[in-house]
Motif scaffolding. Structure first.
Motif: not given
Length: 347
Positions: A275-284
């Motif tokens: 995750n290099v989006s600059g924010r938290g990432r969620l996956s399911f």
């Protein structure tokens, strides 16, 4: 204090291709029982994807966008809480059912901690269930946080919806292999092993840390919903391919048991995330696997000539050398993911 240990990505990694893309399959016809021609077309598209990369997107999957949004919102509320609150449903409290929360660094891939935290769920089974009474591992009730009923309702609704979607995809896979549509249901998935995870990946933009290291999935089929942050990468024959989120789709990939059953005709594909989006990432990720007590026997028409695939495997273990029940395979794998929990709960 919780000590977090994370592993660093290799200094030199393959360049991720954004030119190569995974196929998108409209699976909606699989829900219409009377349209054999459309079924055959969908099955053909799924078969091509399984032979190529083992990954594809699906549209027309039948899981309402509103349900995914509910699940996303409730999950964000949960992960935003202090760690002490989240640890009230730590996996150690789930006992042999192997359910609950783990903190960042608490799960290992290839023996190395990942930069993620998460929640483990599965089929909701009461104390009266025969396998729960017998103490069969990975069977039992889910752990849900108090004061957040919207997470429980969203998770249970999603489990029901995704199970129906997975049955339909497996029908398409069966047809793609020249089998009756209900082959997997009759032999392996009338009582499937259903495992569901909600993962939160902190931003890794300022590091070279992997959110989850290279691995393959263990069972038959994975259905993945992911938020807009992205970061999933798939290892194809042409190198690493980005699998960014596409609105309205799920990512599907096949696991080790389908590789085993088809003798390598359909390969379980390594994948990873950062995750290099600059924010938290969620996956399911929703794992749809064989019955825990089912014997895994390769399809006669897909017998493998491969006797040793360890050198090509991410974990150095051969899928083809395995024999026995799916439960035995799964327990051996997850015990390496949570070795401390394995020693305290199952050993």
């Amino acid at each position: 204090m919780v000590h977090v240990y994370v592993h660093r990505a290799e200094a030199a990694i393959s360049r991720v291709s954004v030119a190569d893309t995974l196929p998108i399959v409209d699976m909606a016809p699989l829900f219409v029982r009377t349209d054999a021609v459309a079924h055959a077309a969908v099955a053909s598209a799924i078969g091509r994807a399984c032979r190529d990369s083992g990954f594809f997107y699906v549209t027309g999957h039948g899981i309402p966008a509103a349900l995914i949004a509910r699940l996303d919102g409730a999950s964000r509320t949960f992960f935003a809480q202090p760690e002490a609150v989240k640890m009230q449903i730590a996996m150690a409290h789930g006992g042999r059912a192997w359910r609950g929360y783990f903190p960042v660094g608490g799960e290992l891939t290839s023996g190395k901690p990942d930069l993620k935290e998460g929640l483990y769920f599965g089929s909701e089974l009461g104390t009266e269930h025969p396998r729960v009474r017998r103490g069969v591992p990975l069977h039992g009730a889910n752990l849900f946080p108090t004061g957040l009923p919207e997470l429980q309702s969203a998770v249970l609704a999603y489990l029901d919806a995704a199970t129906q979607t997975a049955h339909a995809v497996m029908e398409g896979i069966a047809l793609s292999l020249g089998l009756a549509a209900d082959y997997f249901y009759r032999h392996y998935t009338s009582d499937p092993t259903v495992l569901f995870r909600v993962f939160h990946y902190p931003d890794a933009c300022q590091t070279d840390l992997w959110s989850v290291g290279e691995h393959t999935d263990y069972g038959l089929l994975t259905l993945l919903a992911q938020d807009a942050a992205g970061g999933l990468e798939v290892k194809s024959a042409r190198g690493w391919i980005a699998a960014p989120p596409i609105e309205g789709t799920l990512v599907c990939n096949i696991g080790d048991m389908l590789d085993r059953l088809t003798g390598g005709t359909y390969r379980s594909t390594p994948h990873r995330a950062r995750n290099v989006s600059g924010r938290g990432r969620l996956s399911f990720p929703f794992f749809f696997d064989p019955d825990f007590e089912a014997e895994i026997v390769p399809l006669p028409e897909h017998a493998t000539s491969i006797v040793d695939d360890r050198a090509a495997r991410w974990d150095g273990n051969s899928v083809y050398a395995f024999s026995g029940t799916y439960g035995a395979y799964l327990l051996e794998k997850v015990s390496k993911v949570f070795p401390d929990l394995k020693r305290s709960v199952i050993a």
